[in-house]
Design a protein around this motif. Structure first.
Motif, PDB file in Angstrom:
ATOM      1  N   LYS A 169       0.830  -1.212   0.000  1.00 20.56           N
ATOM      2  CA  LYS A 169       0.000   0.000   0.000  1.00 20.56           C
ATOM      3  C   LYS A 169       0.864   1.262   0.000  1.00 20.56           C
ATOM      4  CE  LYS A 169      -2.756  -1.178   3.485  1.00 20.56           C
ATOM      5  NZ  LYS A 169      -3.890  -1.111   4.455  1.00 20.56           N
ATOM      6  N   ARG A 170       1.984   1.211   0.711  1.00 17.21           N
ATOM      7  CA  ARG A 170       2.884   2.364   0.723  1.00 17.21           C
ATOM      8  C   ARG A 170       3.610   2.541  -0.609  1.00 17.21           C
ATOM      9  NH1 ARG A 170       4.172   0.396   5.974  1.00 17.21           N
ATOM     10  NH2 ARG A 170       6.179  -0.447   5.206  1.00 17.21           N
ATOM     11  N   SER A 171       3.586   1.509  -1.440  1.00 21.98           N
ATOM     12  CA  SER A 171       4.249   1.557  -2.744  1.00 21.98           C
ATOM     13  C   SER A 171       3.290   1.921  -3.876  1.00 21.98           C
ATOM     14  CB  SER A 171       4.879   0.188  -3.058  1.00 21.98           C
ATOM     15  OG  SER A 171       5.739  -0.238  -2.022  1.00 21.98           O
ATOM     16  N   ALA A 172       2.045   2.196  -3.547  1.00 19.22           N
ATOM     17  CA  ALA A 172       1.025   2.458  -4.570  1.00 19.22           C
ATOM     18  C   ALA A 172       1.445   3.598  -5.502  1.00 19.22           C
ATOM     19  CB  ALA A 172      -0.300   2.788  -3.896  1.00 19.22           C
ATOM     20  N   PRO A 173       1.050   3.497  -6.794  1.00 21.20           N
ATOM     21  CA  PRO A 173       0.185   2.468  -7.370  1.00 21.20           C
ATOM     22  C   PRO A 173       0.892   1.114  -7.432  1.00 21.20           C
ATOM     23  CG  PRO A 173       1.026   3.881  -9.092  1.00 21.20           C
ATOM     24  CD  PRO A 173       1.439   4.507  -7.808  1.00 21.20           C
ATOM     25  N   ALA A 174       0.159   0.091  -7.050  1.00 17.07           N
ATOM     26  CA  ALA A 174       0.720  -1.263  -6.997  1.00 17.07           C
ATOM     27  C   ALA A 174      -0.333  -2.268  -7.437  1.00 17.07           C
ATOM     28  CB  ALA A 174       1.201  -1.575  -5.576  1.00 17.07           C
ATOM     29  N   ARG A 175       0.141  -3.457  -7.772  1.00 19.43           N
ATOM     30  CA  ARG A 175      -0.767  -4.493  -8.265  1.00 19.43           C
ATOM     31  C   ARG A 175      -0.495  -5.827  -7.576  1.00 19.43           C
ATOM     32  NH1 ARG A 175      -1.186  -3.354 -14.853  1.00 19.43           N
ATOM     33  NH2 ARG A 175      -1.082  -1.067 -14.697  1.00 19.43           N
ATOM     34  N   ILE A 176      -1.583  -6.514  -7.250  1.00 16.31           N
ATOM     35  CA  ILE A 176      -1.518  -7.883  -6.737  1.00 16.31           C
ATOM     36  C   ILE A 176      -2.238  -8.760  -7.755  1.00 16.31           C
ATOM     37  CG2 ILE A 176      -2.205  -9.461  -4.887  1.00 16.31           C
ATOM     38  CD1 ILE A 176      -2.182  -6.998  -3.000  1.00 16.31           C
ATOM     39  N   ILE A 177      -1.584  -9.830  -8.184  1.00 18.96           N
ATOM     40  CA  ILE A 177      -2.127 -10.699  -9.220  1.00 18.96           C
ATOM     41  C   ILE A 177      -2.107 -12.132  -8.712  1.00 18.96           C
ATOM     42  CG2 ILE A 177      -1.871 -11.493 -11.595  1.00 18.96           C
ATOM     43  CD1 ILE A 177      -0.057  -8.811 -11.851  1.00 18.96           C
ATOM     44  N   ASN A 178      -3.256 -12.778  -8.746  1.00 20.93           N
ATOM     45  CA  ASN A 178      -3.379 -14.153  -8.275  1.00 20.93           C
ATOM     46  C   ASN A 178      -3.676 -15.082  -9.445  1.00 20.93           C
ATOM     47  OD1 ASN A 178      -3.056 -13.534  -5.463  1.00 20.93           O
ATOM     48  ND2 ASN A 178      -5.156 -12.744  -5.450  1.00 20.93           N
ATOM     49  N   VAL A 179      -2.802 -16.057  -9.655  1.00 18.68           N
ATOM     50  CA  VAL A 179      -2.991 -16.999 -10.756  1.00 18.68           C
ATOM     51  C   VAL A 179      -3.973 -18.081 -10.328  1.00 18.68           C
ATOM     52  CG1 VAL A 179      -1.894 -18.651 -12.302  1.00 18.68           C
ATOM     53  CG2 VAL A 179      -0.701 -16.533 -11.672  1.00 18.68           C
ATOM     54  N   SER A 180      -5.122 -18.092 -10.972  1.00 13.73           N
ATOM     55  CA  SER A 180      -6.158 -19.085 -10.704  1.00 13.73           C
ATOM     56  C   SER A 180      -6.191 -20.069 -11.874  1.00 13.73           C
ATOM     57  CB  SER A 180      -7.512 -18.400 -10.499  1.00 13.73           C
ATOM     58  OG  SER A 180      -8.526 -19.345 -10.234  1.00 13.73           O
ATOM     59  N   SER A 181      -7.371 -20.535 -12.229  1.00 17.80           N
ATOM     60  CA  SER A 181      -7.498 -21.490 -13.326  1.00 17.80           C
ATOM     61  C   SER A 181      -8.962 -21.643 -13.715  1.00 17.80           C
ATOM     62  CB  SER A 181      -6.950 -22.859 -12.896  1.00 17.80           C
ATOM     63  OG  SER A 181      -7.300 -23.865 -13.827  1.00 17.80           O
ATOM     64  N   LEU A 182      -9.176 -22.040 -14.958  1.00 16.80           N
ATOM     65  CA  LEU A 182     -10.526 -22.388 -15.400  1.00 16.80           C
ATOM     66  C   LEU A 182     -11.099 -23.510 -14.549  1.00 16.80           C
ATOM     67  CD1 LEU A 182     -12.741 -21.975 -17.621  1.00 16.80           C
ATOM     68  CD2 LEU A 182     -11.583 -23.775 -18.925  1.00 16.80           C
ATOM     69  N   ALA A 183     -10.218 -24.276 -13.908  1.00 14.88           N
ATOM     70  CA  ALA A 183     -10.642 -25.379 -13.043  1.00 14.88           C
ATOM     71  C   ALA A 183     -11.505 -24.899 -11.878  1.00 14.88           C
ATOM     72  CB  ALA A 183      -9.438 -26.142 -12.514  1.00 14.88           C
ATOM     73  N   HIS A 184     -11.527 -23.587 -11.615  1.00 10.77           N
ATOM     74  CA  HIS A 184     -12.393 -23.101 -10.535  1.00 10.77           C
ATOM     75  C   HIS A 184     -13.867 -23.384 -10.841  1.00 10.77           C
ATOM     76  CE1 HIS A 184     -13.344 -19.570 -13.097  1.00 10.77           C
ATOM     77  NE2 HIS A 184     -14.372 -19.393 -12.286  1.00 10.77           N
ATOM     78  N   THR A 185     -14.179 -23.615 -12.125  1.00 10.80           N
ATOM     79  CA  THR A 185     -15.565 -23.898 -12.514  1.00 10.80           C
ATOM     80  C   THR A 185     -15.975 -25.332 -12.205  1.00 10.80           C
ATOM     81  OG1 THR A 185     -14.935 -24.531 -14.778  1.00 10.80           O
ATOM     82  CG2 THR A 185     -15.403 -22.207 -14.385  1.00 10.80           C
ATOM     83  N   PHE A 186     -15.011 -26.159 -11.769  1.00 10.39           N
ATOM     84  CA  PHE A 186     -15.311 -27.568 -11.491  1.00 10.39           C
ATOM     85  C   PHE A 186     -15.949 -27.781 -10.120  1.00 10.39           C
ATOM     86  CE2 PHE A 186     -11.430 -28.881 -14.293  1.00 10.39           C
ATOM     87  CZ  PHE A 186     -12.088 -28.364 -15.401  1.00 10.39           C
ATOM     88  N   THR A 187     -16.080 -26.716  -9.347  1.00  5.76           N
ATOM     89  CA  THR A 187     -16.717 -26.818  -8.032  1.00  5.76           C
ATOM     90  C   THR A 187     -17.678 -25.651  -7.856  1.00  5.76           C
ATOM     91  OG1 THR A 187     -16.281 -27.171  -5.667  1.00  5.76           O
ATOM     92  CG2 THR A 187     -14.969 -25.474  -6.768  1.00  5.76           C
ATOM     93  N   THR A 188     -18.601 -25.789  -6.913  1.00  2.71           N
ATOM     94  CA  THR A 188     -19.627 -24.755  -6.751  1.00  2.71           C
ATOM     95  C   THR A 188     -19.491 -23.963  -5.461  1.00  2.71           C
ATOM     96  OG1 THR A 188     -21.128 -26.396  -5.748  1.00  2.71           O
ATOM     97  CG2 THR A 188     -21.300 -26.032  -8.132  1.00  2.71           C
ATOM     98  N   LYS A 189     -18.584 -24.392  -4.565  1.00  5.10           N
ATOM     99  CA  LYS A 189     -18.400 -23.635  -3.325  1.00  5.10           C
ATOM    100  C   LYS A 189     -17.158 -24.119  -2.588  1.00  5.10           C
ATOM    101  CE  LYS A 189     -21.393 -26.641  -0.517  1.00  5.10           C
ATOM    102  NZ  LYS A 189     -22.557 -26.693   0.405  1.00  5.10           N
TER     103      LYS A 189
END
Length: 322
Positions: A169-189
């Motif tokens: 936050k002290r370095s803003a503008p800054a970015r956080i990027i989380n690598v997910s996957s299409l596999a997130h669609t294989f579950t509902t919760k």
């Protein structure tokens, strides 16, 4: 003359078929390759942390960002492989601003030590790329007793991000990027009880829940960081020919042919890079990307109440205040 006519017709048919085949292959290759990061943005004076940067799309992302002038911290679990990656990135970029630090996301103690070191020695963090992961491994536990995929892919990154958040936050503008996957669609919760029991364990379900958690975490964190100048986005890199699938049955046999059908690591890294550097994304947050474009995640991944509940559960599991 009749025979000559037949021969000419046959040759024309063969040439036409070859042309169609060539076009089909070219179209398939372009489709497989996915999007491209077109930004020429420089990152001089910026500091980037990439988890799992010793191989695959993590290493290719490190090469690209180092070439843009960034100070790149390779956060890797395996020291030997990390050192090899460090040497390769330096060789390919000529950068003297690439460093290696030890981080095992399956150990909360290791995460805390890494964060303590970064907070003490680094003046800024402009980009945090939570890229490391494990996919469809047999039932295993982290050193803290959590199911391995959920513990590594989500909890390790959840703790890491929170411990580095004030500096980000002290370095803003800054970015956080989380690598997910299409596999997130294989579950509902998110149902951790379903994946922590060895008797009912499903590799696919555990992986899918961890990838759904990546998006829900991004969603809730982006909400909490509104107005700070820090954006949080998640992404699907595509199907990439890397070692990530090493636990998949038959992987050793299939691996040599994966490049025919999957993206190369360089191609798979493009959405990572796009989310890290594209100028038009400076104020874009809480989104999910694929092939360098915003796409819609699953209905379960758009559930704000589920995102809040996951945050509360995760905070308790890793031992931090909400």
């Amino acid at each position: 003359m009749e025979e000559l006519g037949k021969l000419i017709t046959e040759n024309q048919t063969i040439i036409a078929s070859l042309g169609v085949a060539a076009i089909t292959v070219a179209v398939f290759r372009r489709w497989k390759a996915g999007g491209r990061c077109l930004s020429k943005a420089r990152l001089d004076g910026k500091t980037v942390i990439i988890t799992g940067a010793n191989t695959g799309i993590g290493k290719e992302t490190a090469v690209d960002l180092a070439n843009r002038g960034a100070r790149v911290i390779l956060a890797c679990r395996d020291k030997s492989r990390g050192e090899n990656a460090l040497a390769d990135v330096i060789k390919r970029t000529g950068s003297k601003q690439v460093v290696l630090k030890s981080l095992d996301l399956a150990s909360l103690e290791s995460v805390r030590k890494f964060a303590q070191d970064i907070n003490k020695t680094e003046p800024r963090i402009n980009i945090l790329l939570n890229n490391a992961g494990v996919m469809m491994c047999p039932y295993m536990k982290t050193s803290d007793g959590f199911e391995m995929q959920f513990g590594t892919n989500h909890l390790g990154h959840f703790l890491l991000t929170n411990l580095l958040l004030e500096k980000i936050k002290r370095s803003a503008p800054a970015r956080i990027i989380n690598v997910s996957s299409l596999a997130h669609t294989f579950t509902t919760k998110i149902n951790y009880d379903k994946i922590k029991d060895e008797k009912s364990y499903s590799r696919i379900e555990a992986y899918a829940q961890s990838k759904l958690a990546n998006i829900l975490f991004s969603r809730e964190l982006s909400r909490r960081l509104q107005g700070t100048g820090v954006t949080v986005n998640s992404l699907h890199p595509g199907s990439v020919a890397t070692e990530l699938g090493r636990y998949f049955p038959g992987f050793t046999i299939l691996y040599p042919t994966l490049s025919l059908f999957f993206k190369s690591p360089w191609e798979g890294a493009q959405t990572n890079i796009h989310c890290a550097v594209e100028e038009s994304l400076e104020n874009v947050t809480g989104k999910y990307f694929s092939d360098c474009a915003v796409v819609q995640e699953s209905k379960a991944a758009r559930d704000d109440e589920a995102a809040k509940s996951l945050w509360e559960m995760s905070a308790k599991m890793v031992g931090i205040q909400q």
